[in-house]
Design a protein around this motif. Structure first.
Motif, mmCIF file in Angstrom:
data_model
loop_
_atom_site.group_PDB
_atom_site.id
_atom_site.type_symbol
_atom_site.label_atom_id
_atom_site.label_comp_id
_atom_site.label_asym_id
_atom_site.label_seq_id
_atom_site.Cartn_x
_atom_site.Cartn_y
_atom_site.Cartn_z
ATOM 1 N N PRO A 102 0.794 -1.236 0.000
ATOM 2 C CA PRO A 102 0.000 0.000 0.000
ATOM 3 C C PRO A 102 0.823 1.280 0.000
ATOM 4 N N ASP A 103 2.019 1.259 0.610
ATOM 5 C CA ASP A 103 2.804 2.490 0.672
ATOM 6 C C ASP A 103 3.441 2.854 -0.666
ATOM 7 N N THR A 104 3.284 2.009 -1.685
ATOM 8 C CA THR A 104 3.803 2.342 -3.013
ATOM 9 C C THR A 104 2.737 2.963 -3.909
ATOM 10 N N PHE A 105 1.550 3.180 -3.382
ATOM 11 C CA PHE A 105 0.473 3.739 -4.214
ATOM 12 C C PHE A 105 0.850 5.119 -4.741
ATOM 13 N N ALA A 106 0.611 5.314 -6.013
ATOM 14 C CA ALA A 106 0.832 6.620 -6.641
ATOM 15 C C ALA A 106 -0.203 6.813 -7.732
ATOM 16 N N VAL A 107 -0.545 8.057 -7.970
ATOM 17 C CA VAL A 107 -1.460 8.426 -9.051
ATOM 18 C C VAL A 107 -0.624 8.823 -10.256
ATOM 19 N N LEU A 108 -0.988 8.321 -11.437
ATOM 20 C CA LEU A 108 -0.264 8.707 -12.640
ATOM 21 C C LEU A 108 -0.588 10.162 -12.960
ATOM 22 N N PRO A 109 0.389 11.048 -12.926
ATOM 23 C CA PRO A 109 0.086 12.475 -13.101
ATOM 24 C C PRO A 109 -0.375 12.828 -14.509
ATOM 25 N N TRP A 110 -0.082 11.979 -15.491
ATOM 26 C CA TRP A 110 -0.538 12.252 -16.858
ATOM 27 C C TRP A 110 -1.954 11.751 -17.103
ATOM 28 N N ASP A 111 -2.498 10.965 -16.165
ATOM 29 C CA ASP A 111 -3.892 10.535 -16.219
ATOM 30 C C ASP A 111 -4.302 10.187 -14.804
ATOM 31 N N THR A 112 -4.874 11.158 -14.108
ATOM 32 C CA THR A 112 -5.167 10.974 -12.690
ATOM 33 C C THR A 112 -6.331 10.018 -12.449
ATOM 34 N N GLY A 113 -6.894 9.471 -13.502
ATOM 35 C CA GLY A 113 -7.886 8.420 -13.350
ATOM 36 C C GLY A 113 -7.262 7.048 -13.165
ATOM 37 N N VAL A 114 -5.924 7.008 -13.205
ATOM 38 C CA VAL A 114 -5.208 5.735 -13.077
ATOM 39 C C VAL A 114 -4.185 5.840 -11.943
ATOM 40 N N GLY A 115 -4.126 4.825 -11.100
ATOM 41 C CA GLY A 115 -3.124 4.738 -10.038
ATOM 42 C C GLY A 115 -2.334 3.460 -10.176
ATOM 43 N N ARG A 116 -1.322 3.314 -9.336
ATOM 44 C CA ARG A 116 -0.517 2.096 -9.406
ATOM 45 C C ARG A 116 -0.036 1.683 -8.021
ATOM 46 N N PHE A 117 0.138 0.374 -7.877
ATOM 47 C CA PHE A 117 0.821 -0.227 -6.728
ATOM 48 C C PHE A 117 1.996 -1.039 -7.244
ATOM 49 N N LEU A 118 3.072 -1.099 -6.475
ATOM 50 C CA LEU A 118 4.119 -2.078 -6.692
ATOM 51 C C LEU A 118 3.837 -3.263 -5.781
ATOM 52 N N CYS A 119 4.107 -4.456 -6.286
ATOM 53 C CA CYS A 119 3.722 -5.674 -5.581
ATOM 54 C C CYS A 119 4.926 -6.514 -5.203
ATOM 55 N N ARG A 120 4.724 -7.354 -4.189
ATOM 56 C CA ARG A 120 5.636 -8.460 -3.908
ATOM 57 C C ARG A 120 4.928 -9.761 -4.277
ATOM 58 N N LEU A 121 5.715 -10.775 -4.604
ATOM 59 C CA LEU A 121 5.172 -11.972 -5.241
ATOM 60 C C LEU A 121 5.313 -13.183 -4.336
ATOM 61 N N TYR A 122 4.298 -14.066 -4.383
ATOM 62 C CA TYR A 122 4.244 -15.235 -3.515
ATOM 63 C C TYR A 122 3.769 -16.458 -4.289
ATOM 64 N N GLU A 123 4.185 -17.628 -3.803
ATOM 65 C CA GLU A 123 3.618 -18.866 -4.319
ATOM 66 C C GLU A 123 2.135 -18.910 -3.935
ATOM 67 N N PRO A 124 1.272 -19.411 -4.813
ATOM 68 C CA PRO A 124 -0.166 -19.433 -4.490
ATOM 69 C C PRO A 124 -0.450 -20.232 -3.233
ATOM 70 N N ALA A 125 -1.424 -19.754 -2.464
ATOM 71 C CA ALA A 125 -1.688 -20.326 -1.142
ATOM 72 C C ALA A 125 -2.090 -21.789 -1.195
ATOM 73 N N HIS A 126 -2.675 -22.236 -2.317
ATOM 74 C CA HIS A 126 -3.193 -23.603 -2.370
ATOM 75 C C HIS A 126 -2.111 -24.655 -2.575
ATOM 76 N N GLN A 127 -0.873 -24.245 -2.859
ATOM 77 C CA GLN A 127 0.185 -25.230 -3.030
ATOM 78 C C GLN A 127 0.452 -25.959 -1.718
ATOM 79 N N SER A 128 0.677 -27.259 -1.806
ATOM 80 C CA SER A 128 0.797 -28.060 -0.589
ATOM 81 C C SER A 128 2.118 -27.842 0.132
ATOM 82 N N GLU A 129 3.217 -27.582 -0.609
ATOM 83 C CA GLU A 129 4.524 -27.474 0.030
ATOM 84 C C GLU A 129 4.955 -26.027 0.242
ATOM 85 N N ARG A 130 5.014 -25.236 -0.810
ATOM 86 C CA ARG A 130 5.548 -23.874 -0.706
ATOM 87 C C ARG A 130 4.458 -22.811 -0.712
#
Length: 463
Positions: A102-130
């Motif tokens: 959430p702290d990476t949220f920013a509004v695109l100044p060239w189109d303030t109708g669009v915002g962005r988040f940067l994400c971190r990535l994870y193995e899907p929760a349904h996987q049995s091991e990881r």
């Protein structure tokens, strides 16, 4: 938001942070105030590209908890090798979960109708091991974790500032200048590029970059800088800066290039990393009260580690075939060997007057998440093993003799990369393997290509 059972995985803990009422309300208020209708959920590939999905902003709460799903081969830019094999995972491979910070949220100044988040990535929760564990090929999450581990081990924080050089071409940006002189620093050249720098600086400021200064350096080349910060924040801002440059080029009908060496006889596009190590509010590279160019013991060992692993790191710092043309063109301020100097712009590392180390190997196409992860490991190795950098260039014995030769092709760099366990360890097994595979294929494709130079040298009529 619903109540939860105690956290069991990294994904669970991230979801819990994203459900905190204060953080959620702050983002919702910013979205409402700006009139944001759509949100980008962005990740970063091993190749340094921004990838992601666009989602209507009304689904914010759902995406804060569940993120978005993407195929794991996106981490290698959906690149196939020369044999047609999809790198990073075939068609039956599982997806990963991209969860926004959430702290990476920013509004695109060239189109303030669009915002962005940067994400971190994870193995899907349904996987049995990881399931729920960090996705091993997430370069952004990897750097965040490595920096935290470095600080826990050393008590230090790596702050950095990048100097991204870019080449701008198009109508109105032509460069009349004497063939025996460079137009560097000429205000007339800045004036010709005023539409470019006004937009880039304006958009950068709106997206949280503390823009500080810029100059014109060679035909078509601009360098626009922002204030240094923690390594992972600098990496995020370089990613943002590149997106801003591409948007400005679209708006102005011109072209921006991050190509490391756009032409022979002109300066290449570097992305020097300016490094300092901090314990609290003290830069430990310098000793308090000294005004001369001087490195502390900590600084010497950190520098020693950087130089010792510079050859192995080259495949990260200069990640393209074109990168190495920058080092071959003599007299264009790019280093030609592994050395260091006191405020010497010809060296691999320059000690500057304000107590920072300017590392000059990275170029404009560097993936900053990889480069900073490697630098953290090299510095840690230097500190732990008390690696000495030797005397500076011009200070007696040749420091270049202490370290391996600078690789001068991507092929040489990949060989050095494979042999450096510290560099490999810095990236982790999966990122290192993906980087090696992608870049080895790039080198193989280049070696198999027939170029204009070959036609000129060996074509009909040349014998």
């Amino acid at each position: 938001m619903t109540d939860r059972t105690p956290s069991t995985t990294a994904l669970d803990r991230h979801r819990e942070r994203n459900s905190e009422r204060g953080a959620v309300d702050a983002v919702r208020e910013r979205i409402a105030a700006a009139g944001v209708e759509f949100l980008y959920y962005q990740a970063v590939t091993v190749g340094g590209r921004a990838v992601g999905k666009v989602v209507p902003a009304v689904h914010l709460l759902r995406n804060l908890e569940n993120g978005v799903q993407m195929h794991r081969a996106v981490a290698a830019d959906f690149q196939t090798d020369r044999g047609g094999t999809l790198l990073g995972g075939g068609p039956r491979a599982t997806e990963f979960t991209a969860l926004p910070d959430p702290d990476t949220f920013a509004v695109l100044p060239w189109d303030t109708g669009v915002g962005r988040f940067l994400c971190r990535l994870y193995e899907p929760a349904h996987q049995s091991e990881r399931g729920g564990e960090p996705f091993a090929a997430d370069v952004r999450g990897h750097l965040i974790r490595r920096h935290r581990e470095f600080t826990e081990r050393t008590g230090l924080v790596l702050r950095s500032g990048c100097e991204p050089e870019t080449t701008w071409t198009g109508p109105g940006l032509e460069v009349p200048h004497r063939p025996d002189a460079s137009p560097a620093y000429q205000v007339e050249m800045l004036e010709r590029n005023r539409p470019v720098y006004r937009k880039v600086i304006g958009y950068g400021t709106a997206m949280g970059l503390d823009m500080i200064e810029g100059d014109y350096e060679d035909p078509g080349q601009l360098e626009l800088n922002w204030m240094y910060d923690r390594a992972e924040l600098t990496a995020d801002r370089l990613l943002t800066f590149r997106q801003i440059c591409r948007q400005v080029a679209r708006e102005l009908g011109v072209t921006v290039s991050f190509m490391p060496k756009p032409a022979v006889g002109v300066m290449g596009n570097g992305c020097h990393h300016n490094l300092s190590l901090w314990r609290g509010e003290e830069n430990v590279l310098a000793e308090p009260g000294r005004r001369d160019l001087h490195l502390s013991e900590t600084g010497r060992h950190a520098l020693g580690g950087i130089l010792a692993h510079a050859a192995g790191a080259m495949a990260v710092m200069g990640p393209t075939v074109n990168s190495y043309k920058r080092y071959w063109d003599a007299g264009q301020f790019a280093p030609g060997r592994i050395d260091w100097g006191m405020d010497d712009k010809t060296c691999t590392v320059r000690l500057s007057a304000n107590g920072r180390l300017e590392f000059k190997l990275p170029d404009a196409m560097v993936n900053p998440y990889l480069s900073h992860a490697v630098l953290l490991a090299a510095i840690a190795d230097g500190l732990e093993n008390r690696i000495e950098p030797g005397p500076p260039q011009g200070g007696g014995a040749d420091p270049g003799d202490r370290f391996p030769a600078l690789p001068l092709t991507l092929g040489e760099a990949l060989t050095a990369f494979a042999q450096d366990s510290v560099v490999h360890g810095a990236l982790g097994e999966e990122i290192a393997a993906l980087h090696q595979a992608c870049k080895s294929d790039e080198w193989a494709r280049f070696c198999a290509a027939v170029t204009d130079w070959e036609h000129l040298m060996y074509g009909e009529g040349t014998l």
